[in-house]
Design a protein around this motif. Structure first.
Motif, mmCIF file in Angstrom:
data_model
loop_
_atom_site.group_PDB
_atom_site.id
_atom_site.type_symbol
_atom_site.label_atom_id
_atom_site.label_comp_id
_atom_site.label_asym_id
_atom_site.label_seq_id
_atom_site.Cartn_x
_atom_site.Cartn_y
_atom_site.Cartn_z
ATOM 1 N N ILE A 39 6.075 19.993 -18.676
ATOM 2 C CA ILE A 39 4.617 20.010 -18.702
ATOM 3 C C ILE A 39 4.110 21.332 -18.116
ATOM 4 C CG2 ILE A 39 4.474 17.493 -18.528
ATOM 5 C CD1 ILE A 39 3.704 17.813 -15.589
ATOM 6 N N LEU A 40 2.838 21.630 -18.417
ATOM 7 C CA LEU A 40 2.236 22.829 -17.851
ATOM 8 C C LEU A 40 2.006 22.657 -16.362
ATOM 9 C CD1 LEU A 40 -0.408 23.685 -20.617
ATOM 10 C CD2 LEU A 40 1.927 24.546 -20.369
ATOM 11 N N ARG A 54 1.627 26.848 -25.868
ATOM 12 C CA ARG A 54 2.217 25.881 -24.948
ATOM 13 C C ARG A 54 3.360 25.069 -25.547
ATOM 14 N NH1 ARG A 54 0.206 20.662 -23.039
ATOM 15 N NH2 ARG A 54 2.438 20.439 -23.279
ATOM 16 N N LYS A 124 1.419 12.202 -15.002
ATOM 17 C CA LYS A 124 1.291 13.649 -15.203
ATOM 18 C C LYS A 124 1.722 14.037 -16.619
ATOM 19 C CE LYS A 124 1.932 15.091 -10.385
ATOM 20 N NZ LYS A 124 2.773 15.901 -9.451
ATOM 21 N N ARG A 127 -0.962 12.800 -19.115
ATOM 22 C CA ARG A 127 -2.172 13.641 -19.098
ATOM 23 C C ARG A 127 -1.905 14.969 -19.800
ATOM 24 N NH1 ARG A 127 -2.826 11.668 -13.743
ATOM 25 N NH2 ARG A 127 -1.840 13.548 -12.894
ATOM 26 N N ASP A 128 -0.722 15.535 -19.562
ATOM 27 C CA ASP A 128 -0.370 16.796 -20.203
ATOM 28 C C ASP A 128 -0.329 16.640 -21.718
ATOM 29 O OD1 ASP A 128 1.039 19.629 -19.932
ATOM 30 O OD2 ASP A 128 2.233 18.443 -21.344
ATOM 31 N N ARG A 129 0.325 15.576 -22.197
ATOM 32 C CA ARG A 129 0.449 15.388 -23.640
ATOM 33 C C ARG A 129 -0.879 15.002 -24.280
ATOM 34 N NH1 ARG A 129 4.372 17.781 -22.401
ATOM 35 N NH2 ARG A 129 6.417 17.650 -23.416
ATOM 36 N N THR A 131 -3.627 16.510 -23.786
ATOM 37 C CA THR A 131 -4.249 17.777 -24.182
ATOM 38 C C THR A 131 -3.509 18.444 -25.324
ATOM 39 O OG1 THR A 131 -2.961 19.189 -22.666
ATOM 40 C CG2 THR A 131 -4.938 18.141 -21.784
#
Length: 334
Positions: A39-40, A54, A124, A127-129, A131
């Motif tokens: 993830i970022l 990304r 986490k 939430r990352d995926r 976006t």
């Protein structure tokens, strides 16, 4: 230019990254790897190389950075030519690539990832995926909607398995193009179904209903996937040397650049925007991760790829299909 180092940016459980790692190992192509978080943020890319893109994986060759596994596999075949293929073999390889990378097949597979997987319980990660792929990870749906969506996704995966069973693999061959070992065609065809079938138990059965996809109904395809898995497992230990982000960036920024493809003035997107070499452009994928845009000066564009140089001096390559190229005249320049 094949003497320039290859640096693969990836994280180990990325199914797209596995496409490249498998091919590198099957071909015996030397490479280094720069491991990234799933993830970022990824400062090895955003800070060291000024890249907003990304998606994983990416491959650096000398001073050039290549995005998207389709373009990267073509690069590897250019740098390290495989044995010549017949027209029919080229066609099969290309069509399998189209099936698994240019349709909804992968996204349907992603919908089948069971909620029991640890990563699917990680807030986490989710939430990352969200976006990255809102349609799968962020869209509010009822329990009934999710169940129907998963059923439809399973049907699409089953259709692809049946296609392999009834066509390419129907004569009992070991590998897609025949021969004694797997080729790029096997990599192109196997990676999506392999991803789901090799999830750790019991998650694999939760992803693919064994009553629907099994070795009784699809014996040749299931044997092929198992054969491929065994072949790859036998190559364990041949992974590239791991390097840190700072070392990777130094190699890239000091690396030699490839040839200039020029700007094709007959290209429809070039013509409609009046783009010229040196213009500032924004480039970004049009399916997933489209909010993460990169900007640089246009170096070259043809029907296969677009090349730009960013503020760090990194020359970035992206495929034309699935990416948008926008001129930024009238907007702040670099």
């Amino acid at each position: 230019m094949a003497d320039q180092p290859l640096i693969l940016y990836h994280y180990p459980f990325s199914p797209y990254a596995r496409r490249l790692i498998w091919y590198l190992k099957i071909r015996g192509i030397p490479y280094c790897q720069c491991l990234q978080p799933p993830i970022l943020p990824r400062p090895d890319l955003s800070t060291h190389l000024s890249l907003n893109y990304r998606r994983i994986p990416l491959l650096a060759h000398g001073g050039d950075l290549y995005l998207d596994t389709r373009l990267i596999l073509n690069l590897l075949d250019t740098l390290f030519p495989p044995p010549p293929l017949t027209a029919d073999q080229k066609t099969i390889t290309h069509l399998l690539s189209t099936l698994t990378t240019a349709t909804t097949l992968f996204f349907k597979a992603a919908e089948l990832l069971p909620s029991s997987l640890p990563v699917m319980k990680d807030p986490k990660f989710l939430r990352d995926r969200a976006t990255f792929s809102p349609a799968i990870f962020a869209a509010p749906r009822t329990k009934e909607d999710r169940a129907l969506s998963r059923a439809e996704a399973l049907l699409e995966i089953q259709s692809s398995v049946r296609l392999l069973e009834e066509t390419i693999l129907s004569d009992g061959r070991n590998w897609v193009l025949g021969g004694k070992e797997p080729t790029r065609a096997d990599v192109e065809g196997v990676w999506v179904i392999h991803w789901l079938l090799t999830l750790p138990p019991p998650h694999n059965d939760n992803a693919l209903d064994p009553a629907v996809i099994n070795k009784t109904r699809y014996p040749k395809t299931m044997a092929w996937v198992n054969r491929f898995d065994q072949f790859i497992n036998a190559l364990s230990g041949k992974e590239g040397r791991v390097i840190k982000g700072g070392e990777a960036a130094e190699l890239i920024l000091k690396g030699k650049r490839g040839g200039d493809i020029g700007v094709d003035e007959t290209d429809p997107v070039v013509k409609v925007q009046g783009l010229k070499k040196g213009d500032v452009v924004e480039v970004f994928p049009t399916d997933t991760g489209s909010a993460f845009k990169d900007r640089g000066r246009l170096v070259g564009v043809d029907e296969r790829e677009v090349v730009w140089e960013n503020e760090k001096g990194v020359r970035v390559h992206a495929p034309r299909l699935g990416f948008r190229v926008l001129g930024v005249k009238g907007r702040p320049s670099l």
